[in-house]
Design a protein around this motif. Structure first.
Motif, short mmCIF file in Angstrom:
data_model
loop_
_atom_site.label_atom_id
_atom_site.label_comp_id
_atom_site.label_asym_id
_atom_site.label_seq_id
_atom_site.Cartn_x
_atom_site.Cartn_y
_atom_site.Cartn_z
N UNK A 62 34.57 51.65 44.94
CA UNK A 62 34.71 52.60 43.91
C UNK A 62 34.79 52.91 42.97
N UNK A 63 33.17 52.02 42.44
CA UNK A 63 32.89 52.57 41.69
C UNK A 63 31.99 54.01 40.60
N UNK A 70 42.25 50.62 34.90
CA UNK A 70 42.64 49.68 35.99
C UNK A 70 43.66 48.76 35.67
N UNK A 71 44.36 48.94 36.21
CA UNK A 71 45.97 47.72 36.39
C UNK A 71 45.12 46.56 37.32
N UNK A 81 39.84 40.07 41.38
CA UNK A 81 39.33 41.30 42.78
C UNK A 81 39.18 42.42 41.59
N UNK A 82 39.31 42.86 39.95
CA UNK A 82 39.26 44.10 39.46
C UNK A 82 37.84 43.83 38.95
N UNK A 86 36.00 46.70 37.56
CA UNK A 86 35.67 47.00 35.43
C UNK A 86 34.70 47.35 35.34
N UNK A 87 33.44 45.97 36.17
CA UNK A 87 32.07 46.09 35.23
C UNK A 87 31.52 47.40 35.16
#
Length: 218
Positions: A62-63, A70-71, A81-82, A86-87
């Motif tokens: 998904x990057x 992001x939730x 997992x996120x 997120x990074x």
């Protein structure tokens, strides 16, 4: 020259929110006599090493998506997992408490998994009746659906014409897609860890655009 009319390609309606519902990676195994830690009564195990690998695969998948946010839920397996995604995107995950996993009452700290593996008749009855409330102390299916719907609609209201990633739980994905399709309550239970489902929300209308995509997991 005769005009041609090609088949159309789906696009979300104007003003809709496009939600990617990602089930957290595999969490650590339950062991008899070793209760999971809890958050507000909910079992809160960390990711298993397999789950960490699934989280990295989700991040890679998904990057390149144009994600506005992001939730995650209150439970750490969604945060873990996120984290790779997120990074990649330099986004700080936002917590939506109403999308936490179904509360399994007396069996929420690992006991449910153990009993399920041994074919506990209470769990079989819960599945036959599609009612989480059959489990001692658990919330009802109606209660789960009500809070999941509220959480999803809150996110959608913030993100008109945007796509967001929402890291949640198997029971939550099952509830969301069942509501969207007006299907039996447990019809979409059992999404794989690390899977991606897609839900488009326009006002209060929900449309399923994908379920249990695991092509990125190898």
């Amino acid at each position: 020259m005769t005009r041609e009319y090609r088949q159309s390609v789906y696009m979300p309606p104007r003003g809709a929110a496009d939600l990617l519902l990602i089930r957290h990676g595999e969490s650590r195994a339950a062991r008899p006599g070793e209760a999971f830690p809890t958050v507000d009564g909910h079992g809160d195990p960390e990711l298993h090493p397999n789950g960490e690998a699934q989280a990295r695969a989700v991040g890679e998948r998904l990057k390149s998506e144009p994600l506005a946010a992001i939730y995650v839920t209150t439970l750490r397996r969604t945060h873990q997992t996120a984290a790779p995604l997120a990074g990649h995107l330099n986004l700080q995950p936002i917590v939506e408490p109403d999308l936490r996993e179904v509360f399994l009452g007396d069996w929420d700290t690992g006991e449910y998994r153990i009993r399920a593996a041994h074919g506990d008749p209470v769990i079989q009855r819960a599945h036959d009746r599609q009612e989480w409330g059959e489990i001692p102390g658990a919330e009802t299916t109606a209660q789960l659906h009500a809070r999941v719907r509220s959480g999803l609609l809150r996110i959608a209201a913030r993100h008109a014409d945007q796509r967001v990633a929402v890291f949640v739980h198997g029971g939550v994905i099952g509830a969301a897609l069942a509501m969207a399709c007006e299907a039996q309550a447990f019809a979409f239970n059992g999404a794989h860890n690390g899977s991606i489902s897609r839900l488009v929300i326009h006002g209060e209308r929900m449309a399923v655009r994908g379920f249990n995509d695991i092509s990125h997991l190898g």
